[in-house]
Scaffold this active site. Structure first.
Site, mmCIF file in Angstrom:
data_model
loop_
_atom_site.group_PDB
_atom_site.id
_atom_site.type_symbol
_atom_site.label_atom_id
_atom_site.label_comp_id
_atom_site.label_asym_id
_atom_site.label_seq_id
_atom_site.Cartn_x
_atom_site.Cartn_y
_atom_site.Cartn_z
ATOM 1 N N GLY A 151 42.252 44.767 38.090
ATOM 2 C CA GLY A 151 41.169 43.602 37.855
ATOM 3 C C GLY A 151 41.720 42.399 37.040
ATOM 4 N N GLU A 152 42.678 42.399 36.186
ATOM 5 C CA GLU A 152 42.942 41.189 35.216
ATOM 6 C C GLU A 152 42.427 40.355 35.357
ATOM 7 O OE1 GLU A 152 46.392 39.391 32.941
ATOM 8 O OE2 GLU A 152 46.650 39.604 35.494
ATOM 9 N N ASN A 194 47.468 43.114 43.561
ATOM 10 C CA ASN A 194 47.768 41.556 43.649
ATOM 11 C C ASN A 194 48.295 41.119 44.716
ATOM 12 O OD1 ASN A 194 46.933 40.405 41.029
ATOM 13 N ND2 ASN A 194 48.652 42.346 40.140
ATOM 14 N N ARG A 244 45.629 40.700 47.151
ATOM 15 C CA ARG A 244 44.584 39.401 46.446
ATOM 16 C C ARG A 244 45.536 38.202 47.234
ATOM 17 N NH1 ARG A 244 39.306 40.963 44.842
ATOM 18 N NH2 ARG A 244 39.460 42.906 44.078
#
Length: 284
Positions: free
Chosen positions: A81-82, A116, A119
């Site tokens: 969730g960076e 990542n 997404r």
């Protein structure tokens, strides 16, 4: 609270550094208590898209919590969730909803990598480096990695191969000036040859197919040139062999190598050996 956490989270009342919604098990944590993920594979964040996400958080709140790992020093380490965390900082949030997980370093990288990839937030070089880290640091095979991320083993292998490209060529891929298709074709060349071809591809805006033809022709020409050189060397060595055999009246064999080589004289008697030694030592 000074921030909006999204529908179903507005009723949370923080106490100290964290508060827990007993029904959802989602915890609210102060942003300044969350450290970056040391295994985060992404190296670059699109600032324009990050601002768009921050605007969305301001408008609608953070509906999806981030995932963190609880540390012994009462702080947290980001797992996944960076972008949401960075956008929350940009939006002025002081706290965010989190789900706490207890994971190993390998799982921490795995979570960040999978998020990542799913997404599509990693560029090809970041993805390749993440796979390589899983391989080297955690001793995983390409098959293991493929299972973790839900991809074919060949996809993982081809991704890691991108790291064999010349660094400037890798940067061109990061900047989307070259595609992965171009990269796979360039891998047929030596690193010293890749950069000039990459510049030509970018300058002429060559398609992958045009690049394949160009590099195939180059490799074919290089092989022909090498063959011609080898033929010339063979003729030269044959000529020298014949001269030595006539001069020493002994069978002679020249064994050339990529660097250096050897010359072998064959004698059948001690007398022939002594004559050969005298000739080589230039004794009468």
């Amino acid at each position: 609270m000074s921030t909006r956490l999204g529908r179903g989270l507005d009723a949370l009342i923080p106490t100290g550094d964290e508060s827990i919604d007993r029904s959802t098990r989602i915890t609210t944590v102060k942003i300044n208590k969350i450290k970056p993920n040391p295994y985060q594979p992404r190296m670059n964040i699109d600032q324009e898209k990050l601002q768009e996400l921050a605007n969305s958080l301001i408008e609608s709140g953070m509906i999806q919590p981030i995932i963190v790992n609880k540390k012994e020093d009462s702080e947290y380490e980001l797992i996944a969730g960076e972008r949401r965390l960075e956008a929350a900082k940009l939006a002025g949030f002081t706290e965010v909803p989190v789900i706490i997980r207890s994971v190993s370093p390998k799982e921490q990288l795995q979570y960040a990598l999978i998020e990542n990839i799913q997404r599509e937030n990693l560029n090809p070089i970041e993805e390749a480096k993440a796979y390589e880290q899983l391989q080297k640091q955690f001793k995983l095979t390409h098959n293991d990695i493929a299972k973790y991320v839900g991809k074919d083993r060949s996809t993982v292998t081809n991704s890691i191969r991108l790291l064999k490209l010349e660094p400037t060529v890798q940067e061109a891929i990061v900047q989307e000036r070259l595609t992965q298709g171009h990269a796979r074709v360039l891998l047929q060349l030596k690193p010293s040859e890749q950069l000039s071809f990459a510049k030509d591809i970018i300058h002429k805006q060559l398609s992958v197919r045009q690049t394949e033809v160009k590099i195939s022709n180059y490799i074919a020409g290089r092989k022909i040139g090498k063959k011609d050189v080898n033929e010339d060397k063979k003729k030269y060595y044959a000529k020298i062999t014949d001269s030595l055999q006539k001069s020493f009246t002994l069978p002679v064999k020249i064994n050339p190598k990529s660097e250096g080589g050897s010359i072998t004289f064959t004698f059948k008697s001690d007398e022939q050996f002594q004559k050969l030694i005298k000739r080589l030592l230039n004794k009468k």
